[in-house]
Design a protein around this motif. Structure first.
Motif, PDB file in Angstrom:
ATOM      1  N   SER A 116       0.943  -1.068   0.077  1.00 58.66           N
ATOM      2  CA  SER A 116      -0.067  -0.061  -0.040  1.00 58.66           C
ATOM      3  C   SER A 116       0.736   1.227   0.002  1.00 58.66           C
ATOM      4  O   SER A 116       1.939   1.219   0.574  1.00 58.66           O
ATOM      5  CB  SER A 116      -0.884   0.050   1.367  1.00 58.66           C
ATOM      6  N   LEU A 117       0.502   2.247  -0.663  1.00 57.37           N
ATOM      7  CA  LEU A 117       1.044   3.622  -0.761  1.00 57.37           C
ATOM      8  C   LEU A 117       0.325   4.644  -0.641  1.00 57.37           C
ATOM      9  O   LEU A 117      -0.846   4.666  -0.526  1.00 57.37           O
ATOM     10  CB  LEU A 117       1.577   3.917  -2.384  1.00 57.37           C
ATOM     11  N   ARG A 118       0.912   5.721  -0.133  1.00 55.54           N
ATOM     12  CA  ARG A 118       0.005   7.028  -0.181  1.00 55.54           C
ATOM     13  C   ARG A 118       0.832   8.213  -1.036  1.00 55.54           C
ATOM     14  O   ARG A 118       1.904   8.288  -0.772  1.00 55.54           O
ATOM     15  CB  ARG A 118       0.038   7.439   1.516  1.00 55.54           C
ATOM     16  N   CYS A 119      -0.152   8.928  -1.594  1.00 57.02           N
ATOM     17  CA  CYS A 119       0.581  10.114  -2.583  1.00 57.02           C
ATOM     18  C   CYS A 119       0.989  10.962  -1.611  1.00 57.02           C
ATOM     19  O   CYS A 119       0.316  11.487  -0.594  1.00 57.02           O
ATOM     20  CB  CYS A 119      -0.505  10.561  -3.424  1.00 57.02           C
ATOM     21  N   VAL A 120       2.018  11.849  -1.781  1.00 57.77           N
ATOM     22  CA  VAL A 120       2.565  12.764  -0.747  1.00 57.77           C
ATOM     23  C   VAL A 120       3.148  13.957  -1.495  1.00 57.77           C
ATOM     24  O   VAL A 120       3.596  14.967  -0.978  1.00 57.77           O
ATOM     25  CB  VAL A 120       3.874  12.392  -0.050  1.00 57.77           C
ATOM     26  N   SER A 121       2.559  14.198  -2.686  1.00 56.96           N
ATOM     27  CA  SER A 121       2.861  15.507  -3.576  1.00 56.96           C
ATOM     28  C   SER A 121       1.757  15.537  -4.631  1.00 56.96           C
ATOM     29  O   SER A 121       1.110  14.362  -5.019  1.00 56.96           O
ATOM     30  CB  SER A 121       3.991  15.641  -4.183  1.00 56.96           C
ATOM     31  N   GLY A 122       1.376  16.732  -5.241  1.00 61.56           N
ATOM     32  CA  GLY A 122       0.696  16.852  -6.169  1.00 61.56           C
ATOM     33  C   GLY A 122      -0.739  17.108  -5.959  1.00 61.56           C
ATOM     34  O   GLY A 122      -1.178  16.937  -4.654  1.00 61.56           O
ATOM     35  N   GLU A 123      -1.877  16.796  -6.694  1.00 59.25           N
ATOM     36  CA  GLU A 123      -3.216  16.964  -6.570  1.00 59.25           C
ATOM     37  C   GLU A 123      -3.716  15.710  -5.744  1.00 59.25           C
ATOM     38  O   GLU A 123      -4.972  16.010  -5.424  1.00 59.25           O
ATOM     39  CB  GLU A 123      -3.900  17.539  -7.998  1.00 59.25           C
ATOM     40  N   ASP A 124      -3.256  14.920  -5.976  1.00 57.89           N
ATOM     41  CA  ASP A 124      -3.723  13.491  -5.289  1.00 57.89           C
ATOM     42  C   ASP A 124      -3.086  13.512  -3.820  1.00 57.89           C
ATOM     43  O   ASP A 124      -3.122  12.148  -3.286  1.00 57.89           O
ATOM     44  CB  ASP A 124      -3.460  12.110  -6.058  1.00 57.89           C
ATOM     45  N   ASP A 125      -2.485  14.423  -3.458  1.00 60.49           N
ATOM     46  CA  ASP A 125      -1.610  14.195  -2.043  1.00 60.49           C
ATOM     47  C   ASP A 125      -2.464  13.747  -0.849  1.00 60.49           C
ATOM     48  O   ASP A 125      -3.707  14.329  -0.818  1.00 60.49           O
ATOM     49  CB  ASP A 125      -1.099  15.834  -1.693  1.00 60.49           C
TER      50      ASP A 125
END
Length: 216
Positions: A116-125
């Motif tokens: 599992s991952l989590r977005c940490v930048s951009g519009e899907d942060d």
């Protein structure tokens, strides 16, 4: 160069989790083994990363944090574009026991690993996703990342979260043509609490990342 502010935040819930070093053996074990995110992430046949039911393209240049406790292994059975059965377990536990493959599956039970991952930048942060794969190239990419994580936390237990980019590479198959495989490039290692430099900035490239959406 496009600069986005980095927000100090807790990346992953830590209550009840074991010491990070306790998972090093399990992380390495998936190299020889043949989810927590609600949104599915995958790489399509053209080498582009997409997520969700509408196959939205991942924004170019974004960074993703991998939950070090989320690595799983097990099996999946596919019908004609439909999952007929899935049995997964944490890499800290044995693979699930299997009964007969579901009726109608095309290849029987297939080995699958994921994380599992989590977005940490951009519009899907802030968006959390799950990546699972049965392909040789996909499993190799996850295995290599897991091995790198295991090696890192043996001497750097305080920063067990790989911050990565999602890209791809390809090779030419004599029967199937160009085959794309995932590439996870580690940019940095973070503590579970998030970016250790919350007042800093994150460089994402020379231009503002853009998104391409799949046509209907």
């Amino acid at each position: 160069m496009s600069i986005l502010p980095v927000v100090n935040k807790s990346l992953f819930a830590t209550a009840g989790l074991p010491a990070v070093t306790s998972i090093t053996t399990a992380l390495r074990s998936i190299q020889t083994g043949s989810g927590s995110g609600a949104v599915l992430l995958k790489m399509d046949k053209t080498g582009h990363w997409v997520f969700g039911a509408d196959q939205t393209d991942v924004q170019d240049g974004t960074a993703w944090a991998v939950n070090p406790f989320s690595f799983v292994h097990g099996y999946i059975a596919w019908g004609d574009g439909v999952v007929l059965g899935e049995r997964m377990a944490s890499v800290t536990a044995p693979k699930p026991d299997l009964g007969p493959a579901p009726t109608g599956c095309l290849k029987g039970w297939e080995d699958q690993i994921g994380m599992s991952l989590r977005c940490v930048s951009g519009e899907d942060d802030g968006m959390e996703v799950r990546f699972s794969t049965t392909s040789v190239g996909g499993k190799r990419a996850v295995q290599e990342l897991a091995a790198a994580l295991a090696t890192h936390v043996e001497t750097n237990e305080e920063t067990p979260v790989p911050k990565i980019t999602l890209t791809s590479e390809h090779y030419q198959h004599k029967s199937y043509g160009r085959i794309y495989t995932p590439v996870f490039t580690v940019l940095d290692w973070w503590p579970l609490s998030g970016d250790p430099k919350p007042q800093g900035t994150l460089a994402l490239g020379d231009t503002t990342p853009t998104r391409r959406r799949k046509s209907a």
